[in-house]
Design an enzyme around this catalytic site. Structure first.
Site, short mmCIF file in Angstrom:
data_model
loop_
_atom_site.label_atom_id
_atom_site.label_comp_id
_atom_site.label_asym_id
_atom_site.label_seq_id
_atom_site.Cartn_x
_atom_site.Cartn_y
_atom_site.Cartn_z
N LYS A 1 0.84 -1.20 0.00
CA LYS A 1 0.00 0.00 0.00
C LYS A 1 0.89 1.26 0.00
CE LYS A 1 -4.16 -2.19 1.77
NZ LYS A 1 -5.38 -2.02 2.57
N HIS B 1 -8.31 -3.14 -6.72
CA HIS B 1 -8.30 -3.14 -5.26
C HIS B 1 -9.35 -2.16 -4.75
CE1 HIS B 1 -6.97 -2.55 -1.13
NE2 HIS B 1 -6.40 -3.71 -1.25
N GLU C 1 -12.09 -9.41 -0.56
CA GLU C 1 -11.74 -8.60 0.63
C GLU C 1 -12.90 -7.68 0.95
OE1 GLU C 1 -8.10 -6.52 -0.86
OE2 GLU C 1 -7.13 -7.65 0.74
N ILE D 1 -11.10 -4.21 5.97
CA ILE D 1 -9.72 -3.86 5.59
C ILE D 1 -9.13 -2.91 6.63
CG2 ILE D 1 -8.35 -2.54 3.90
CD1 ILE D 1 -10.07 -3.80 1.71
N GLY E 1 -8.04 -7.76 7.31
CA GLY E 1 -7.92 -8.03 8.73
C GLY E 1 -7.09 -9.25 9.09
O1 LIG Z 1 -6.41 -4.42 1.49
C1 LIG Z 1 -5.83 -5.40 1.95
C2 LIG Z 1 -4.77 -6.10 1.17
O2 LIG Z 1 -4.75 -5.67 -0.17
C3 LIG Z 1 -6.09 -5.88 3.34
O3 LIG Z 1 -5.54 -4.92 4.21
P1 LIG Z 1 -5.30 -5.33 5.74
O4 LIG Z 1 -4.46 -6.60 5.75
O5 LIG Z 1 -4.55 -4.14 6.30
O6 LIG Z 1 -6.65 -5.52 6.36
#
Ligand SMILES: O=C(CO)COP(=O)(O)O
Length: 226
Positions: free
Chosen positions: A15, A97, A145, A150, A185
């Site tokens: 990210k 995403h 997801e 998230i 998560g």
């Molecule tokens: O968006 C995600 C992976 O691309 C998931 O994010 P987290 O693992 O921080 O919840």
């Protein structure tokens, strides 16, 4: 993208956290390399575009783009061209995403573009219905997801297991060649084991590792129960 058959897959999405930017992206990717070497688990990393070539130059594990635009070479200022990502060292890309949502037609266009270049496509979805729609476009992977989980630290494999099992069942009916990942998560070995027990081939995750006090130790725990 070289992945060991019948071996769980972990994709770490860097990210745009400062903890996974610049030199820290290289350090984090090197830690992922170490854990992949020690455990044999397939681990891929998805750094920011600007860090992609420096990360790809530092590790052997697969490096992926976080996004590629539905374009061909030409006048597309500020866009991400598939050929550029490939030459920078990307062996695949995340697509759609939840933090970079795309139109369905553009998702299909990027899947086709990266397939032309023998790159791997991972289409991100948010529920069973969008997973089914994505599977019909024949990506290599879908990664379901639920956006509300998230970054929450509440793992989808425990909070919404039906989203994972429903996605696995839907994909099997539509295109059994498409592999299913889940994310949101996920942070511990129990979360990863639960995801695998629900039928996912692996996980897509970010904050549970990137923001951990010791990301390497967190990654070792993540893969400790598979
Ligand atoms: O968006 C995600 C992976 O691309 C998931 O994010 P987290 O693992 O921080 O919840």
């Amino acid at each position: 993208m070289e992945l060991k058959e019948d071996t769980p897959i972990v994709i770490l999405n860097f990210k745009t956290y400062l903890e996974s930017t610049g030199e820290r992206a290289v350090e984090l990717a090197s830690a992922c390399q170490k854990v992949a070497d020690e455990t044999g688990v397939n681990i891929a990393v998805a750094p920011q575009h600007m860090d992609l070539s420096r990360v790809a130059g530092a590790v052997e594990i697969p490096v992926m783009a976080q996004h590629i635009d539905p374009i061909r070479a030409g006048g597309h200022t500020g866009s991400v061209l598939a050929e550029c990502a490939l030459e920078a060292g990307a062996r695949g890309t995340l697509i759609n995403h939840s933090e970079r949502r795309m139109l369905l037609a553009d998702v299909e266009a990027v899947i086709s573009r990266v397939r032309e270049l023998d790159m791997v496509s991972v289409v991100c979805t948010n529920n069973v219905q969008t997973t089914a729609a994505a599977a019909a476009l024949e990506p290599d992977f879908v990664a379901v997801e639920p956006p509300e989980l998230i970054g929450s630290g509440i793992p989808v494999s425990k909070a919404e297991p039906e989203v994972v099992t429903g996605s696995v069942d839907a994909v099997k009916k539509i295109n059994p060649d498409v592999k299913v990942l889940c994310g949101a998560g996920i942070s511990t070995g129990d979360d990863m084991k639960a995801a695998r027990d629900l039928g996912a081939e692996g996980v897509l995750l970010a904050s549970g590792i990137i923001l951990a006090d010791d990301p390497e130790r967190a990654l070792l725990d993540l893969v400790s129960k598979i």
